[in-house]
Design a protein around this motif. Structure first.
Motif: not given
Length: 443
Positions: A34-36, A75-78, A136-138
């Motif tokens: 769904r996302k890159i 960059a690293f969330t979700d 940290k973010y995911s």
């Protein structure tokens, strides 16, 4: 509704990133995305690659969300997976890795010998930084790391991030398995059932069967004995680069040392370092070849796509080597229980070897991670070589953690490619000079 996955490619400015991006799109039927997101700390370099990929996605997969950034939180969330293939110092530093040892009559190679040690000292901090951002973010995401030198990076993550969700992998054995499948008339390496043991870029196949359990080793041995991997490589790609053809051919001499196994081609660097030095040009190394060809070609192609604002007719294509990364992500996401080569703590899988060593062995991969496939006891010849090399890797990581000049000198001295402690010290002192700002300060 089937889950769709979000991917961050760390190393967004790499010339290999477009191929990985396109490969993800070609496997959407089994691994829907769904996302890159691209992430790199080099904004200028990443922008050219990313803008070209953005145009391709707009034209071929508009439903996939796309972005690129130098901001870690963005960059690293979700995300569900980080595909990490960073190169700290880019090819300019690889050139030093290769040319400094050659100055002293020692082979210069990206991941083997002193060059691999120097690269490892740069890579450890970069990979840990990406891993920490992901956690940290995911925190539920997996990191699939194929940043080189994989063996040193894997040892560092074992010591410093033992509970992190990171899988260290390498596609080099996969390429050789495709060639072995070709040797016995099979369409794909996925029709092989293999057993393998070693360290990264330092291993041996000791069992190869087809899916019906028929032993394929005798047929493969016969080809390796005569041609190495060269015949199969040229059958698959008649335009293979001469340096690679030489490496594939030299495998027959590596094989002769133990005709009961099939060797990884990188063993030529450890077992025939004099041959490698004799056939090296200290003025033009592999780094120069890559900078003068692949780097220029990919960036020129990407800029052309940007200038035309279309990817049609560009020749943009998926990178076949990256299929292994999609296989691994799919195995975790879909719990496929596929047998795959990973670099993991030994923990008795090789029974007569250091339990803490990061070994490359087959594992069964699923939603809960991996299960090692036990390889049993290994022969004295391989065990002796591996003990020497794993000590190099452990000393290098210890040198990075402790800022120890002494341990890094020991690591380079212990490498089978280096003739003496005197030469090791000369190489190390030159490396320290050019790696200021990349290595920890050594005392």
């Amino acid at each position: 509704m089937e889950k769709k996955y979000a991917i961050t490619i760390a190393g967004g400015g790499s010339t290999f990133t477009p191929g990985i991006c396109l490969l993800l799109l070609t496997h959407m039927d089994r691994f829907p995305v769904r996302k890159i997101m691209f992430y790199d700390n080099n904004a200028k370099r990443q922008e050219v690659i990313a803008k070209a990929c953005q145009i391709y996605l707009r034209e071929n997969a508009p439903e996939v969300e796309f972005g690129y950034t130098t901001d870690p939180e963005t960059a690293f969330t979700d995300i569900d997976f980080v595909m990490c293939h960073i190169r700290v110092g880019l090819y300019a530093m690889r050139e030093h890795d290769e040319k400094i040892p050659l100055k002293y009559g020692v082979l210069g190679q990206e991941t083997c010998g002193p060059g691999g040690i120097a690269y490892g000292m740069r890579s450890i901090g970069g990979v840990l930084e990406v891993l920490d951002y992901m956690e940290k973010y995911s925190p539920d995401a997996y990191m699939l790391n194929y940043s080189n030198p994989a063996a040193i990076v894997a040892e560092a993550t074992r010591r410093l991030r033992p509970n992190s969700k990171i899988l260290n992998i390498c596609d080099m054995p996969i390429g050789l398995e495709e060639k072995m499948a070709r040797m016995v008339g099979l369409k794909s390496r996925k029709e092989l059932n293999i057993n393998y043991y070693g360290l990264n870029h330092f291993g041996w196949w000791h069992q190869i069967e087809d899916k019906d359990g028929n032993d394929l080793m005798p047929q493969i041995r016969e080809q390796i004995k005569t041609y190495g991997f060269a015949k199969a490589a040229l059958d698959m790609n008649p335009n293979a680069e001469p340096s690679w053809v030489d490496t594939f051919t030299k495998a027959k001499d590596v094989y002769a040392l133990d005709p009961d196994t099939i060797p990884n081609t990188y063993l030529k660097y450890y077992l025939f370092p004099d041959y490698v030095v004799e056939h090296s040009n200290p003025e033009i190394t592999r780094a120069n070849e890559v900078m003068n060809h692949r780097e220029k070609n990919v960036f020129t192609l990407c800029q052309s796509i940007i200038d035309k604002n279309t990817s049609e007719g560009s020749g943009f294509k998926a990178d076949a080597h990256a299929e292994y990364i999609v296989d691994l992500a799919c195995a975790i996401a879909k719990n496929t229980k596929e047998k795959m080569l990973l670099i993991v703590p030994n923990e008795g899988a090789i029974e007569n070897f250091d339990r803490t060593a990061m070994v490359e062995i087959p594992c069964i991969v699923g939603k809960n991670g991996y299960e090692r496939v036990v390889q049993g006891a290994i022969p004295q010849f391989q065990k002796g070589l591996m003990e020497q090399q794993v000590s190099v890797e452990k000393l290098t990581v210890a040198a990075w953690i402790e800022g120890s000049y002494q341990k890094l000198w020991q690591a380079i001295t212990l490498s089978k490619t280096v003739p003496s402690a005197r030469i090791a010290k000369l190489i190390l002192d030159d490396f320290i000079e050019v790696n200021k700002g990349y290595w920890p300060e050594l005392k």
